[in-house]
Design a protein around this motif. Structure first.
Motif, PDB file in Angstrom:
ATOM      1  N   ALA A  56       0.821  -1.212   0.000  1.00  0.00           N
ATOM      2  CA  ALA A  56       0.000   0.000   0.000  1.00  0.00           C
ATOM      3  C   ALA A  56       0.856   1.263   0.000  1.00  0.00           C
ATOM      4  N   VAL A  57       1.913   1.289   0.819  1.00  0.00           N
ATOM      5  CA  VAL A  57       2.781   2.472   0.880  1.00  0.00           C
ATOM      6  C   VAL A  57       3.503   2.676  -0.444  1.00  0.00           C
ATOM      7  N   PHE A  58       4.053   1.604  -0.982  1.00  0.00           N
ATOM      8  CA  PHE A  58       4.753   1.690  -2.267  1.00  0.00           C
ATOM      9  C   PHE A  58       3.812   2.197  -3.357  1.00  0.00           C
ATOM     10  N   THR A  59       2.617   1.614  -3.422  1.00  0.00           N
ATOM     11  CA  THR A  59       1.656   1.998  -4.457  1.00  0.00           C
ATOM     12  C   THR A  59       1.207   3.444  -4.283  1.00  0.00           C
ATOM     13  N   LEU A  60       0.971   3.854  -3.035  1.00  0.00           N
ATOM     14  CA  LEU A  60       0.576   5.241  -2.774  1.00  0.00           C
ATOM     15  C   LEU A  60       1.628   6.223  -3.271  1.00  0.00           C
ATOM     16  N   ASN A  61       2.892   5.936  -2.995  1.00  0.00           N
ATOM     17  CA  ASN A  61       3.958   6.843  -3.414  1.00  0.00           C
ATOM     18  C   ASN A  61       4.059   6.935  -4.935  1.00  0.00           C
ATOM     19  N   CYS A  62       3.911   5.803  -5.591  1.00  0.00           N
ATOM     20  CA  CYS A  62       3.940   5.811  -7.056  1.00  0.00           C
ATOM     21  C   CYS A  62       2.756   6.589  -7.619  1.00  0.00           C
ATOM     22  N   LEU A  63       1.567   6.323  -7.088  1.00  0.00           N
ATOM     23  CA  LEU A  63       0.366   7.002  -7.577  1.00  0.00           C
ATOM     24  C   LEU A  63       0.429   8.503  -7.309  1.00  0.00           C
ATOM     25  N   SER A  64       0.999   8.885  -6.169  1.00  0.00           N
ATOM     26  CA  SER A  64       1.133  10.310  -5.854  1.00  0.00           C
ATOM     27  C   SER A  64       2.032  11.008  -6.863  1.00  0.00           C
ATOM     28  N   ALA A  65       3.128  10.336  -7.230  1.00  0.00           N
ATOM     29  CA  ALA A  65       4.050  10.909  -8.210  1.00  0.00           C
ATOM     30  C   ALA A  65       3.375  11.063  -9.571  1.00  0.00           C
ATOM     31  N   ILE A  66       2.636  10.035  -9.962  1.00  0.00           N
ATOM     32  CA  ILE A  66       1.928  10.087 -11.247  1.00  0.00           C
ATOM     33  C   ILE A  66       0.861  11.175 -11.217  1.00  0.00           C
ATOM     34  N   ASN A  67       0.110  11.225 -10.125  1.00  0.00           N
ATOM     35  CA  ASN A  67      -0.961  12.213  -9.989  1.00  0.00           C
ATOM     36  C   ASN A  67      -0.422  13.638 -10.084  1.00  0.00           C
ATOM     37  N   SER A  68       0.700  13.893  -9.411  1.00  0.00           N
ATOM     38  CA  SER A  68       1.284  15.235  -9.409  1.00  0.00           C
ATOM     39  C   SER A  68       1.724  15.664 -10.804  1.00  0.00           C
ATOM     40  N   SER A  73     -10.537  12.025 -16.096  1.00  0.00           N
ATOM     41  CA  SER A  73     -10.910  10.622 -15.914  1.00  0.00           C
ATOM     42  C   SER A  73      -9.757   9.825 -15.313  1.00  0.00           C
ATOM     43  N   ARG A  74      -8.541  10.145 -15.740  1.00  0.00           N
ATOM     44  CA  ARG A  74      -7.365   9.465 -15.195  1.00  0.00           C
ATOM     45  C   ARG A  74      -7.156   9.825 -13.726  1.00  0.00           C
ATOM     46  N   LEU A  75      -7.348  11.101 -13.409  1.00  0.00           N
ATOM     47  CA  LEU A  75      -7.184  11.547 -12.031  1.00  0.00           C
ATOM     48  C   LEU A  75      -8.211  10.886 -11.112  1.00  0.00           C
ATOM     49  N   GLU A  76      -9.422  10.710 -11.616  1.00  0.00           N
ATOM     50  CA  GLU A  76     -10.457  10.036 -10.830  1.00  0.00           C
ATOM     51  C   GLU A  76     -10.083   8.579 -10.580  1.00  0.00           C
ATOM     52  N   MET A  77      -9.530   7.933 -11.594  1.00  0.00           N
ATOM     53  CA  MET A  77      -9.111   6.542 -11.451  1.00  0.00           C
ATOM     54  C   MET A  77      -7.979   6.425 -10.430  1.00  0.00           C
ATOM     55  N   ILE A  78      -7.019   7.347 -10.508  1.00  0.00           N
ATOM     56  CA  ILE A  78      -5.901   7.337  -9.566  1.00  0.00           C
ATOM     57  C   ILE A  78      -6.394   7.603  -8.151  1.00  0.00           C
ATOM     58  N   LYS A  79      -7.341   8.539  -8.012  1.00  0.00           N
ATOM     59  CA  LYS A  79      -7.894   8.834  -6.687  1.00  0.00           C
ATOM     60  C   LYS A  79      -8.553   7.595  -6.086  1.00  0.00           C
ATOM     61  N   ALA A  80      -9.271   6.848  -6.918  1.00  0.00           N
ATOM     62  CA  ALA A  80      -9.920   5.626  -6.428  1.00  0.00           C
ATOM     63  C   ALA A  80      -8.877   4.619  -5.951  1.00  0.00           C
ATOM     64  N   GLN A  81      -7.769   4.516  -6.680  1.00  0.00           N
ATOM     65  CA  GLN A  81      -6.695   3.608  -6.282  1.00  0.00           C
ATOM     66  C   GLN A  81      -6.027   4.081  -4.992  1.00  0.00           C
ATOM     67  N   ILE A  82      -5.828   5.389  -4.888  1.00  0.00           N
ATOM     68  CA  ILE A  82      -5.235   5.953  -3.670  1.00  0.00           C
ATOM     69  C   ILE A  82      -6.138   5.683  -2.470  1.00  0.00           C
ATOM     70  N   ASP A  83      -7.437   5.925  -2.639  1.00  0.00           N
ATOM     71  CA  ASP A  83      -8.386   5.698  -1.545  1.00  0.00           C
ATOM     72  C   ASP A  83      -8.380   4.235  -1.103  1.00  0.00           C
ATOM     73  N   ALA A  84      -8.294   3.330  -2.067  1.00  0.00           N
ATOM     74  CA  ALA A  84      -8.293   1.898  -1.741  1.00  0.00           C
ATOM     75  C   ALA A  84      -7.061   1.526  -0.925  1.00  0.00           C
ATOM     76  N   ASN A  85      -5.921   2.098  -1.269  1.00  0.00           N
ATOM     77  CA  ASN A  85      -4.693   1.797  -0.534  1.00  0.00           C
ATOM     78  C   ASN A  85      -4.672   2.460   0.838  1.00  0.00           C
ATOM     79  N   ILE A  86      -5.293   3.626   0.948  1.00  0.00           N
ATOM     80  CA  ILE A  86      -5.436   4.260   2.262  1.00  0.00           C
ATOM     81  C   ILE A  86      -6.302   3.386   3.161  1.00  0.00           C
ATOM     82  N   ASP A  87      -7.369   2.825   2.594  1.00  0.00           N
ATOM     83  CA  ASP A  87      -8.235   1.922   3.362  1.00  0.00           C
ATOM     84  C   ASP A  87      -7.436   0.750   3.928  1.00  0.00           C
TER      85      ASP A  87
END
Length: 235
Positions: A29-41, A51-65
């Motif tokens: 989860a931590v690894f994925t969050l960091n990668c997704l944050s970099a991509i999102n930024s 649409s891509r940002l929404e998809m990334i947000k959903a992935q981020i939320d899932a890993n935060i959960d």
């Protein structure tokens, strides 16, 4: 949009593939969050990425959960609160007084609450080393706050049962939910500030420890750097 698809889909697959090399849900989860944050930024700088940002947000939320669930479960398990929580949650008035059920005697609850007090006064003992390595301060804060609320929610269920006269805990001293929330917040804020100071010394990205354990992230940064150069040629 097709260019983003051609670049981001393989990148996302690379993130998921690299994450499978890690061994615990928290590491993944931590690894994925960091990668997704970099991509999102990076992609939020471009048009037509909603649409891509929404998809990334959903992935981020899932890993935060995942992180919140893992941390909260670890805390209530290590303090022994989980046994009280499960029995209190399952208890029905038709079963009689909760204090008369095995494992929920006043002495057992007092003993467990003493252990929980240790957590309230020394949260550093129960902190997750991996979560310190979340590169986004905002996401670290979100995980921290939601973990606190999850632990407090579990405590609230126990508290409500204990103060219910029908459960016959009249002589049992117990902190209110608000007291627990306040006591929990004070030492955690000190710990959190220490963590932030440590990260600011090492740099805004990943800590030194994470560079070793999550070395594949550096490869992804390199991949993404090349992808961004490719995108820039079309802007």
């Amino acid at each position: 949009f097709q260019i983003f698809t051609a670049v981001l889909d393989p990148l996302n697959q690379a993130v998921q593939l690299s994450a499978t090399q890690l061994h615990s849900p928290i590491d993944v989860a931590v690894f994925t969050l960091n990668c997704l944050s970099a991509i999102n930024s990076a992609i939020m700088l471009y048009q037509f990425t909603d649409s891509r940002l929404e998809m990334i947000k959903a992935q981020i939320d899932a890993n935060i959960d995942v992180l919140v669930s893992e941390q909260a479960t670890f805390i209530i398990t290590q303090t022994g609160l989980i046994k009280l929580y499960r029995k209190a949650s399952a208890h029905q008035p038709s079963q009689g007084a909760l204090s008369e059920i095995a494992g929920m005697e006043p002495s057992q609850i007092s003993s467990t609450l003493l252990s929980f007090d240790t957590f309230l006064t020394n949260p550093n003992k129960y902190k997750s080393d991996q979560c310190v390595k979340i590169s986004s301060a905002r996401l670290r804060d979100t995980v921290r706050e939601r973990t606190i609320e999850t632990v407090v929610a579990a405590y609230r269920i126990i508290y409500n049962k204990v103060i219910d006269p029908s459960n016959k805990y009249s002589q049992l001293p117990i902190k209110t939910v608000e007291q627990v929330r306040n006591l929990r917040a004070v030492p955690f804020l000190h710990l959190y500030q220490t963590i932030l100071n440590h990260i600011s010394i090492l740099g805004p990205g990943i800590t030194e420890g994470m560079d070793v354990k999550y070395g594949t992230f550096q490869n992804l940064v390199s991949i993404f750097g090349e992808s961004r150069k490719f995108l820039d040629t079309f802007v």
